[in-house]
Design a protein around this motif. Structure first.
Motif, PDB file in Angstrom:
ATOM      1  N   ALA A   1       0.837  -1.202   0.000  1.00 17.51           N
ATOM      2  CA  ALA A   1       0.000   0.000   0.000  1.00 17.51           C
ATOM      3  C   ALA A   1       0.872   1.252   0.000  1.00 17.51           C
ATOM      4  CB  ALA A   1      -0.918  -0.011   1.223  1.00 17.51           C
TER       5      ALA A   1
ATOM      6  N   ASN B   1       2.402   1.895  -3.491  1.00 18.25           N
ATOM      7  CA  ASN B   1       1.483   2.541  -4.429  1.00 18.25           C
ATOM      8  C   ASN B   1       1.341   4.031  -4.161  1.00 18.25           C
ATOM      9  OD1 ASN B   1       0.906   0.310  -6.004  1.00 18.25           O
ATOM     10  ND2 ASN B   1      -0.733  -0.377  -4.641  1.00 18.25           N
TER      11      ASN B   1
ATOM     12  N   SER C   1       1.132  -4.320  -5.842  1.00 19.69           N
ATOM     13  CA  SER C   1       1.453  -2.942  -6.242  1.00 19.69           C
ATOM     14  C   SER C   1       1.263  -2.759  -7.745  1.00 19.69           C
ATOM     15  CB  SER C   1       2.892  -2.601  -5.867  1.00 19.69           C
ATOM     16  OG  SER C   1       3.110  -2.824  -4.499  1.00 19.69           O
TER      17      SER C   1
END
Ligand SMILES: [Zn+2]
Length: 422
Positions: free
Chosen positions: A331, A334, A366
């Motif tokens: 996360a 990204n 990702s």
């Protein structure tokens, strides 16, 4: 961190501006002779000579040996006088204190280490830490301290130098750590989160001055240090990178911070100890279970060592931790698009076992563009990393950010560096 163009110049004259630049160029090795300085700055020979004389007079530079001749007369090299001041790093962990003294180039001159439980509170802890620093300085030659960096295992408001609601540090909330050190050593002090020190150490190892890097520490707790374009990204309040307390969907374990389902409560070292104990009580077998049956206390170190020796229970726990960490890191990838991810800490010290799972989750979750040039590696796993990182941070603050404010005084003072913060 050689980028002298990132110096923040206030209302300085051209003379001071070029003087600062020359000192920093020699300090980082971008130019070490007067002709080189002339070539890079575009200043004339006479101006360069005059500026260098001034820097020598102020004690920042001195003439060293002759450079190799390239035909004509060999130019004299210049060196930065790193021996004129000391930088002190005081790295406090959950269970230890590590202090070190370096010169202004960051060469470690002396260090000391001791086991210590930080939950004993700030008064006792800082008394112990400062007496360790006192001992190191007493063993030295009396060279003045130019700056100190203190690392703490919790969120820190970098501007004020105070911890903010640290989960494992009762009594430390809003404690004025900076002033304790400033008053004792009469030098500017920076207090930062310990993972930021580790991220700074990784940054200093790279030639790339504009590196985008995430240092993810998976030890007893979990945290990350973010380096954005060569600068530590601390966020508005110093809480950036505190990924240990993001919510894992579906998780119901209670965290040390009081919330439920935090990443740390699922994948941190203390969670692994809890889960290993529960699995063994449930009938899991193997060397780790046998050790517990023979009366040994379960610790994180025993779990990581057992994983390295092939214990199936320990391996599955470490891999499960790595998968959860990998999802959280994906996360971050990204959103932040780092070029390098470094994974460190006790759980990650299991090496490839941990790293392989993190890699897999990150690449799975990702975006392709975010992982196109991404390198994921384990840290050096060296106990001196916090010292190296602390020194890097001090050098950044002293020579890249605050130098114009204290330069005229010849050495950094608390008032010049931090202003009237009290
Ligand atoms: Zn939490």
């Amino acid at each position: 961190m050689a980028n002298v163009s990132t110096l923040r110049f206030g209302a300085q004259t051209d003379e001071v501006t070029s003087l600062l630049r020359i000192v920093n160029m020699v300090r980082v090795g971008d130019a070490v002779t007067r002709p080189e300085i002339g070539r890079i700055t575009g200043l004339g020979r006479g101006v360069v000579a005059q500026r260098v004389d001034r820097a020598v007079e102020m004690g920042f530079l001195e003439d060293a040996e002759y450079a190799p001749s390239s035909g004509g007369r060999a130019p004299r090299t210049l060196r930065f006088r790193a021996e004129r001041g000391r930088i002190v790093v005081c790295a406090l962990g959950g269970l230890h204190i590590h202090v070190g003294v370096t010169d202004l180039d960051g060469a470690i001159l002396d260090e000391a280490h001791q086991a210590w439980d930080i939950s004993r509170g700030p008064d006792e802890t800082l008394r112990t830490a400062t007496s360790m620093v006192d001992d190191l300085l007493a063993r030295g030659d009396g060279t003045p301290v130019w700056g100190l960096v203190v690392g703490l295992p919790g969120p820190v408001d970098f501007e004020t130098g105070r911890p903010v609601a640290p989960p494992i540090m009762p009594g430390w909330n809003d404690y004025d750590v900076r002033t304790v050190f400033e008053q004792r050593y009469d030098a500017p002090v920076w207090v930062d989160n310990d993972v930021n020190l580790l991220a700074a150490a990784e940054r200093s190892r790279r030639r790339d001055e504009a590196v985008d890097l995430i240092y993810c520490k998976v030890g007893t707790g979990i945290g990350a240090g973010l380096v954005s374009h060569g600068r530590l990204h601390r966020g508005a309040n110093g809480a950036a990178g505190d990924m240990g307390h993001v919510r894992v969907p579906g998780a119901e374990q209670v965290c040390r911070c009081g919330k439920v389902g935090c990443l740390e409560a699922v994948a941190g070292g203390w969670a692994l100890v809890r889960d290993a104990g529960a699995a063994i009580a449930d009938g899991a077998t193997g060397p780790l279970a046998e050790a517990v049956a023979s009366g040994e206390t379960l610790t994180l170190e025993k779990i990581t060592l057992a994983a390295g020796r092939g214990d199936a229970l320990a391996i599955s726990l470490v891999q499960a931790s790595a998968r959860q960490v990998g999802e959280a890191v994906a996360a971050l990838v990204n959103m932040f698009n780092p070029g390098v991810i470094v994974v460190g800490g006790a759980v990650a010290s299991t090496g490839e076992l941990f790293l392989a799972e993190v890699r897999q989750r990150v690449y799975e979750l990702s975006l392709p563009l975010a992982t196109r040039d991404l390198a994921i590696k384990t840290s050096e796993n060296d106990s001196r990393e916090p010292l190296r990182g602390g020194v890097d941070l001090a050098k950044e603050q002293l020579f890249e950010l605050s130098l114009p404010r204290w330069f005229a005084e010849g050495r950094p003072t608390v008032a010049a560096v931090h202003g009237a913060h009290g």
